[in-house]
Write a protein that holds these residues in place. Structure first.
Motif, PDB file in Angstrom:
ATOM      1  N   ASN A 111       9.994   2.450   4.070  1.00 12.97           N
ATOM      2  CA  ASN A 111       8.861   1.533   4.169  1.00 12.97           C
ATOM      3  C   ASN A 111       7.557   2.308   4.290  1.00 12.97           C
ATOM      4  O   ASN A 111       7.563   3.509   4.564  1.00 12.97           O
ATOM      5  N   THR A 124       6.814   2.887  -7.085  1.00 13.74           N
ATOM      6  CA  THR A 124       6.270   1.878  -6.186  1.00 13.74           C
ATOM      7  C   THR A 124       4.865   2.283  -5.761  1.00 13.74           C
ATOM      8  O   THR A 124       4.501   3.450  -5.845  1.00 13.74           O
ATOM      9  N   GLN A 125       4.093   1.302  -5.313  1.00 14.59           N
ATOM     10  CA  GLN A 125       2.718   1.560  -4.896  1.00 14.59           C
ATOM     11  C   GLN A 125       2.675   2.059  -3.448  1.00 14.59           C
ATOM     12  O   GLN A 125       3.608   1.813  -2.676  1.00 14.59           O
ATOM     13  N   SER A 136      -0.358   4.478  -7.364  1.00 15.99           N
ATOM     14  CA  SER A 136      -1.024   3.233  -7.734  1.00 15.99           C
ATOM     15  C   SER A 136      -1.369   3.223  -9.220  1.00 15.99           C
ATOM     16  O   SER A 136      -1.894   2.240  -9.735  1.00 15.99           O
ATOM     17  N   GLY A 140       4.300   0.428  -0.223  1.00 15.92           N
ATOM     18  CA  GLY A 140       5.471  -0.314  -0.646  1.00 15.92           C
ATOM     19  C   GLY A 140       6.760   0.162  -0.009  1.00 15.92           C
ATOM     20  O   GLY A 140       6.758   1.080   0.830  1.00 15.92           O
ATOM     21  N   SER A 141       7.864  -0.445  -0.427  1.00 20.20           N
ATOM     22  CA  SER A 141       9.191  -0.131   0.120  1.00 20.20           C
ATOM     23  C   SER A 141      10.187   0.098  -1.001  1.00 20.20           C
ATOM     24  O   SER A 141      10.049  -0.448  -2.096  1.00 20.20           O
ATOM     25  N   LEU A 142      11.184   0.909  -0.685  1.00 21.28           N
ATOM     26  CA  LEU A 142      12.321   1.128  -1.574  1.00 21.28           C
ATOM     27  C   LEU A 142      13.550   1.333  -0.720  1.00 21.28           C
ATOM     28  O   LEU A 142      13.449   1.830   0.415  1.00 21.28           O
ATOM     29  N   VAL A 196       5.599   7.412  -5.777  1.00 25.71           N
ATOM     30  CA  VAL A 196       4.686   6.518  -5.068  1.00 25.71           C
ATOM     31  C   VAL A 196       3.293   6.753  -5.648  1.00 25.71           C
ATOM     32  O   VAL A 196       2.695   7.808  -5.438  1.00 25.71           O
TER      33      VAL A 196
END
Lengths: 110, 116
Positions: free
Chosen positions: B84, B12-13, B116, B16-18, B114
């Motif tokens: 988050n 995820t960037q 980009s 972002g959230s997971l 995490v």
């Protein structure tokens, strides 16, 4: 940065005794029991010693733990090649209201 | 035999959230507190969060407080970690562990990246 410190490495020849120290403070090791974990390369950690000096079922008796004041230690008597792993001490910290791990020690059999 | 299976990790960037989950079996889930521990690549273990057996008490490391939320569904024997505002420094393997003061049984972990 962890509040519980360990030496980064320890080593010995097969059959030797190796000791790992674990230094904390009055809020963690000084007031709560210490646990030790073994992490073999590429695997999840495993509980090795709990409540300062107790071994879970299946852990060889060459592993032993002790605690004095705000410090603890793990001893491996009769080091074997399969003992090469990272070892972490840990304890609950009453000030942080959380569990703290030591910085970890890599054990090598020479 | 205690079994803990984590899932939900991935890429995820930043920002972002997971949501991580852990399916538990082999013990009475509702009678046991549960813990999340993470390990960044090549680094040591870091305690992240914990929750009591009934879910009434939760605990967080300062590094994740306000961003992560731990919860559990005792009817489904499942533990969750909602993450988050993720940062690059949250990149790690996340382990689900049984217990609070003496975390004992560990899952195999799920990797969160995490970037980009």
């Amino acid at each position: 940065q962890s509040v519980v410190t360990q030496p980064p490495s320890a080593s010995g020849t097969p059959g030797q005794r190796v000791t790992i120290s674990c230094s904390g403070s009055s809020s963690n090791i000084g007031s709560n029991t210490v646990n030790w974990y073994q992490q073999l390369p590429g695997t999840a950690p495993k509980l090795l010693i709990y409540s300062n000096n107790k071994r879970p079922s299946g852990v060889p008796d060459r592993f032993s733990g002790s605690k004095s004041g705000s410090s603890a230690s793990l001893a491996i008597s009769g080091l074997q090649s399969e003992d090469e792993a990272d070892y972490y001490c840990a304890a609950w910290d009453d000030s942080l209201n959380g569990y703290v791990f030591g910085t970890g020690t890599k054990v090598t059999a020479l | 035999e205690v079994q803990l299976l984590e899932f939900g990790g991935g890429l995820t960037q930043p920002g972002g959230s997971l949501r991580l989950s852990c399916a538990a079996s082999g013990f009475t889930f509702s009678n046991n507190a549960m813990t999340w521990v993470r390990q960044a690549p090549g680094k040591g273990l870091e305690w992240v969060s914990a929750i009591s057996g009934r879910g009434s008490d939760t605990y967080y490391a300062d590094s994740v407080k306000g961003r992560f939320t731990i919860s559990r569904d005792n009817s489904k024997n499942t533990l969750h970690l909602q993450m988050n505002s993720l940062r690059a420094e949250d990149t790690a393997i996340y382990y689900c562990v049984k217990g609070l003061y003496t975390p004992d049984s560990w899952g195999q972990g799920t990797l969160v990246t995490v970037s980009s």
